[in-house]
Design a protein around this motif. Sequence first.
Motif, PDB file in Angstrom:
ATOM      1  N   ASP A 141       0.876  -1.168   0.000  1.00 18.38           N
ATOM      2  CA  ASP A 141       0.000   0.000   0.000  1.00 18.38           C
ATOM      3  C   ASP A 141       0.915   1.221   0.000  1.00 18.38           C
ATOM      4  O   ASP A 141       1.754   1.361   0.900  1.00 18.38           O
ATOM      5  CB  ASP A 141      -0.862  -0.069   1.269  1.00 18.38           C
ATOM      6  N   PHE A 142       0.763   2.100  -0.994  1.00 19.06           N
ATOM      7  CA  PHE A 142       1.685   3.222  -1.115  1.00 19.06           C
ATOM      8  C   PHE A 142       1.604   4.212   0.042  1.00 19.06           C
ATOM      9  O   PHE A 142       2.511   4.994   0.249  1.00 19.06           O
ATOM     10  CB  PHE A 142       1.449   3.962  -2.439  1.00 19.06           C
ATOM     11  N   GLN A 143       0.503   4.182   0.785  1.00 22.20           N
ATOM     12  CA  GLN A 143       0.367   5.147   1.883  1.00 22.20           C
ATOM     13  C   GLN A 143       0.784   4.530   3.229  1.00 22.20           C
ATOM     14  O   GLN A 143       0.662   5.175   4.270  1.00 22.20           O
ATOM     15  CB  GLN A 143      -1.081   5.666   1.943  1.00 22.20           C
ATOM     16  N   CYS A 144       1.261   3.306   3.188  1.00 20.03           N
ATOM     17  CA  CYS A 144       1.629   2.617   4.433  1.00 20.03           C
ATOM     18  C   CYS A 144       3.118   2.834   4.731  1.00 20.03           C
ATOM     19  O   CYS A 144       3.976   2.494   3.919  1.00 20.03           O
ATOM     20  CB  CYS A 144       1.269   1.130   4.290  1.00 20.03           C
ATOM     21  N   HIS A 188      -1.141  -4.593  -5.579  1.00 18.93           N
ATOM     22  CA  HIS A 188      -1.735  -3.541  -4.755  1.00 18.93           C
ATOM     23  C   HIS A 188      -2.627  -4.111  -3.676  1.00 18.93           C
ATOM     24  O   HIS A 188      -3.415  -5.014  -3.937  1.00 18.93           O
ATOM     25  CB  HIS A 188      -2.605  -2.618  -5.621  1.00 18.93           C
ATOM     26  N   PRO A 227      -4.441  -1.613  -1.328  1.00 15.17           N
ATOM     27  CA  PRO A 227      -4.710  -0.335  -0.664  1.00 15.17           C
ATOM     28  C   PRO A 227      -5.673  -0.512   0.509  1.00 15.17           C
ATOM     29  O   PRO A 227      -6.779  -0.996   0.312  1.00 15.17           O
ATOM     30  CB  PRO A 227      -5.339   0.514  -1.780  1.00 15.17           C
ATOM     31  N   HIS A 260      -6.503   4.199   4.513  1.00 18.89           N
ATOM     32  CA  HIS A 260      -5.624   5.181   3.857  1.00 18.89           C
ATOM     33  C   HIS A 260      -6.371   5.857   2.704  1.00 18.89           C
ATOM     34  O   HIS A 260      -6.676   5.229   1.697  1.00 18.89           O
ATOM     35  CB  HIS A 260      -4.350   4.496   3.341  1.00 18.89           C
ATOM     36  N   SER A 276      -4.684   5.856  -0.949  1.00 18.25           N
ATOM     37  CA  SER A 276      -3.968   4.655  -1.418  1.00 18.25           C
ATOM     38  C   SER A 276      -4.418   4.186  -2.789  1.00 18.25           C
ATOM     39  O   SER A 276      -3.596   3.857  -3.649  1.00 18.25           O
ATOM     40  CB  SER A 276      -4.188   3.509  -0.436  1.00 18.25           C
ATOM     41  N   ARG A 277      -5.728   4.151  -2.997  1.00 17.51           N
ATOM     42  CA  ARG A 277      -6.242   3.653  -4.283  1.00 17.51           C
ATOM     43  C   ARG A 277      -5.842   4.580  -5.420  1.00 17.51           C
ATOM     44  O   ARG A 277      -5.461   4.121  -6.500  1.00 17.51           O
ATOM     45  CB  ARG A 277      -7.764   3.512  -4.238  1.00 17.51           C
ATOM     46  N   GLN A 322       6.135   9.889   0.353  1.00 18.82           N
ATOM     47  CA  GLN A 322       4.861   9.457   0.934  1.00 18.82           C
ATOM     48  C   GLN A 322       4.237  10.503   1.854  1.00 18.82           C
ATOM     49  O   GLN A 322       3.048  10.799   1.788  1.00 18.82           O
ATOM     50  CB  GLN A 322       5.107   8.165   1.726  1.00 18.82           C
ATOM     51  N   SER A 381       0.602  12.196   0.985  1.00 20.42           N
ATOM     52  CA  SER A 381      -0.485  11.605   1.773  1.00 20.42           C
ATOM     53  C   SER A 381      -1.127  12.618   2.718  1.00 20.42           C
ATOM     54  O   SER A 381      -2.222  12.386   3.213  1.00 20.42           O
ATOM     55  CB  SER A 381      -0.004  10.372   2.539  1.00 20.42           C
ATOM     56  N   THR A 422      -0.438  -4.908   5.505  1.00 19.35           N
ATOM     57  CA  THR A 422       0.589  -4.579   4.515  1.00 19.35           C
ATOM     58  C   THR A 422       1.865  -4.166   5.234  1.00 19.35           C
ATOM     59  O   THR A 422       1.778  -3.580   6.310  1.00 19.35           O
ATOM     60  CB  THR A 422       0.133  -3.425   3.607  1.00 19.35           C
TER      61      THR A 422
END
Lengths: 204, 159
Positions: free
Chosen positions: A53-56, A83, A85, A89, A92-93, A119, A123, A174
Amino acid sequence: MKNRLFIAFIIGTVLIVTVLAAKQGRWSETWKVPAYRQKGPASAPVVITEFSDFQCPICARARTTLEELTKRHEGKIVVVFRHYPLKSHRWSRLAASAAESAGAQGRFWDYQNLLFDRQKEWSETQDPRELFSQYAAYLGLDLKRFQSDLESGRWDKTVQRDVEAAQALQVKATPTFFFNKRRVVGDSQLKAFGEQFVELESGS
Amino acid sequence: MRPLPAYLALAGRLVVGGSLVVSGFTKLMLPPEELAMAMEAYRLIPLSMAVPFARALPWVELFVGAFLALGFMMRFSVPGALALFGMFLAALSSALIRGLNIADCGCFGRSHLTPSQAILMDSVFLVLLAIVLFDKQHFFSFDRWLQPSKDRKAPHRHV
């Protein structure tokens, strides 16, 4: 005493059979992901599938651990990004769709590095679309195409397929990594078991 | 007419035993690595031990819970449940004291209970277990059923 042992045996058998029956068929795999989300030789003996998850924040940390691991075992590992997400978050999507849009132009991995590196920046904004476009411009992507891909919603299904695969594999947190079929959850498990699992799976 | 504590003990056995069964079963349905990750957050056991522990703990919960709910081998299942909840309480309290940021206690697999909520729940369970421990009737239990009939009338011991 014999009666008790017999009853204990019956109860134990019922419990074990119930658990095993409930677990049956809970594992299914669908490993088809776009080629641009795969890094490493296709013939590599170890396929590391990463649900991320890119926001994690832990995913951002784990990326460095994974990079070091793949460098140490060059040629033995192919990394597949998927992915996952998390609902908690907000962006994230959208970030996943942005990465897909970059992937469609052959820069998925560079874009995911940017997303993880920055990030905190994106975010915490009210709407990260502008920043996502800036990152795309920084990588020299066709900006019009990137923006239209991002806004079109064409990646929703792609991302959702990964989410469904994650759910089928009972991924709850994640990042989760699969070294072929061996599961590792989180950065500390990756650090602790990554090396050992690569060696086990590659037979070295 | 049975005294009230006998009914309370039966209810306690069913509630606590049932909870352990649900908790163990839910955890067994998850990959052990997920539970190991929840355990890592407590920083009490080394990572190398977390996965084997995560594999074993749900089975212990399931068996202790089932035996307790059925009132079977209570000489072992009651102290076993006490030990489990004592261990959970110790882990949760130490996390609170150390100010660890634990969003999900890891109880029942992923229950989203905070450590404070879990401490409250476990404390109630410990009180119920204390009632079960001091109960001499073992109303509706396998242990009572398996006792020779002449012993059933007399206040009895754990078997």
